[in-house]
Design an enzyme around this catalytic site. Sequence first.
Site, PDB file in Angstrom:
ATOM      1  N   HIS A 103       0.811  -1.217   0.000  1.00 28.78           N
ATOM      2  CA  HIS A 103       0.000   0.000   0.000  1.00 28.78           C
ATOM      3  C   HIS A 103       0.845   1.267   0.000  1.00 28.78           C
ATOM      4  O   HIS A 103       0.380   2.318  -0.441  1.00 28.78           O
ATOM      5  CB  HIS A 103      -0.930   0.013   1.222  1.00 28.78           C
ATOM      6  CG  HIS A 103      -2.129  -0.865   1.066  1.00 28.78           C
ATOM      7  ND1 HIS A 103      -2.097  -2.222   1.307  1.00 28.78           N
ATOM      8  CD2 HIS A 103      -3.404  -0.594   0.660  1.00 28.78           C
ATOM      9  CE1 HIS A 103      -3.299  -2.735   1.071  1.00 28.78           C
ATOM     10  NE2 HIS A 103      -4.105  -1.786   0.677  1.00 28.78           N
ATOM     11  N   GLY A 104       2.064   1.183   0.495  1.00 30.77           N
ATOM     12  CA  GLY A 104       2.892   2.382   0.496  1.00 30.77           C
ATOM     13  C   GLY A 104       4.222   2.140   1.176  1.00 30.77           C
ATOM     14  O   GLY A 104       4.344   1.279   2.051  1.00 30.77           O
TER      15      GLY A 104
END
Length: 478
Positions: A322-323
Amino acid sequence: MLFNSYPFILLFLPAVLAGYFWLGRRSNLAPVIWLALASLTFYAIGNWQFVALLLLSIAFNYGVGHLLIVAKLAPGQRKAALAFGVAGDLLVLGIFKYAGFATENINALLGTHIAVHILLPVGISFYTFTQIAFLVDAWRGQVAAYALPHYALFVTYFPHLIAGPILHHKDMIPQFARKETKHPDAHLILCGIIIFAIGLFKKTCLADGIQPLVALAFEARSPSFDQAWLGALAYTFQLYFDFSGYSDMAIGISLMFGIFLPVNFNSPYKAASIVDFWRRWHMTLSQFLRDYLYIPLGGNRRGRVLRYVNLLITMLLGGLWHGAAWTFVVWGTLHGAYLCVNHAFNALVPDVPALLARPVRIAGAALTFLAVVIAWVFFRAESVAWALRILHAMADPSNIVLGREEIAALVMIAIYAALVWLAPNTQEVMGYDHGNRRVGEALRAGRMRPLALYAASLVLAFGILGIQSHSEFIYFRF
């Protein structure tokens, strides 16, 4: 380009639909090429500098996949080809997504001042995962030889390209190859418009409408107890309607082309356990992580302890997907820990007495929601320290403000909670059945036509009127 923008709704989508069906009367291949070119145009508007990277990624994976499918390689050579393909994908993803994060941590450890600034190509996580699954299936012998235009459309198909769902070649490419999808189906177009309208309403009116309340917790240096809870809950509902809205809009747009996308979102806050939550939230990512990471790691085949280790590794990497930040590492690890506790509880208490089934389910749903909200604080916060500050405020009831702004926010949160827990979801309203390629059977039979059309017109009008000048979907950043 944004789904929730006037140029997309009034120009791009009608033009692409008209060209697709016009070409469909003359050829079965031309509409596929048209749709792939339209998808590249969709991507290029706002991300033109990464079009070459996307095309190179398609060419590289198609070439490696073709080698695995067609060439008569020895088992060792096939394994080497797969490793080459997956390593190439992960290398590109690593450079663009994680180089900056790695450099920051090296600087922090060694006291150096190396600076790396690389723009993140939009959608790179989605199209990379999609193609890794294709390569692994090709290596397993589960893929037929596909023509390049169909493969290119499978990767670039614009309803999913930017923020998912993560598609599977076995589901999508046969749909692209069918002649029937090239001819307009009034019923599917009508259902697509209704589902798109519901998604647009969720995004522009609900998600964007509650977004200002998020600042109560995440932009305040010292939020009070009630402000921290209201801000955390506001983000919890903003993310819900933002992602749910995107998923609906993607399905609705695709239906207009006669293509059924997989369901990616199924009322996750109604989950009675964290295992159930992950069967309902970002469902295609959960399936990808299960099939291409958790099971290859050993899944639950090597004993209970290794099962928990595999769960933690899978969710930690899912968080990093996600990041590139420690907040996402913590978020993923928390969910891994939640899943371990859930599975351990199920092993210790396999059967709940019938009398206690309902109370246990209600308690499980409340506990699951609380755990999810706590994890979202890390997901949204700018740093781990900031997230801990908010959580500390949420655990300190001695500091309460509850002024006019907080009371108004509380009323708004209550309305959103009622919508989440009491209203049916879009696939329930529309009878969307991805597996059997059915939708809106009640509408087709005339049992709900006036009500559905009036309601759809209303939500579409509100959705269009609610469009703001620039309101990206949260998942664009991943």
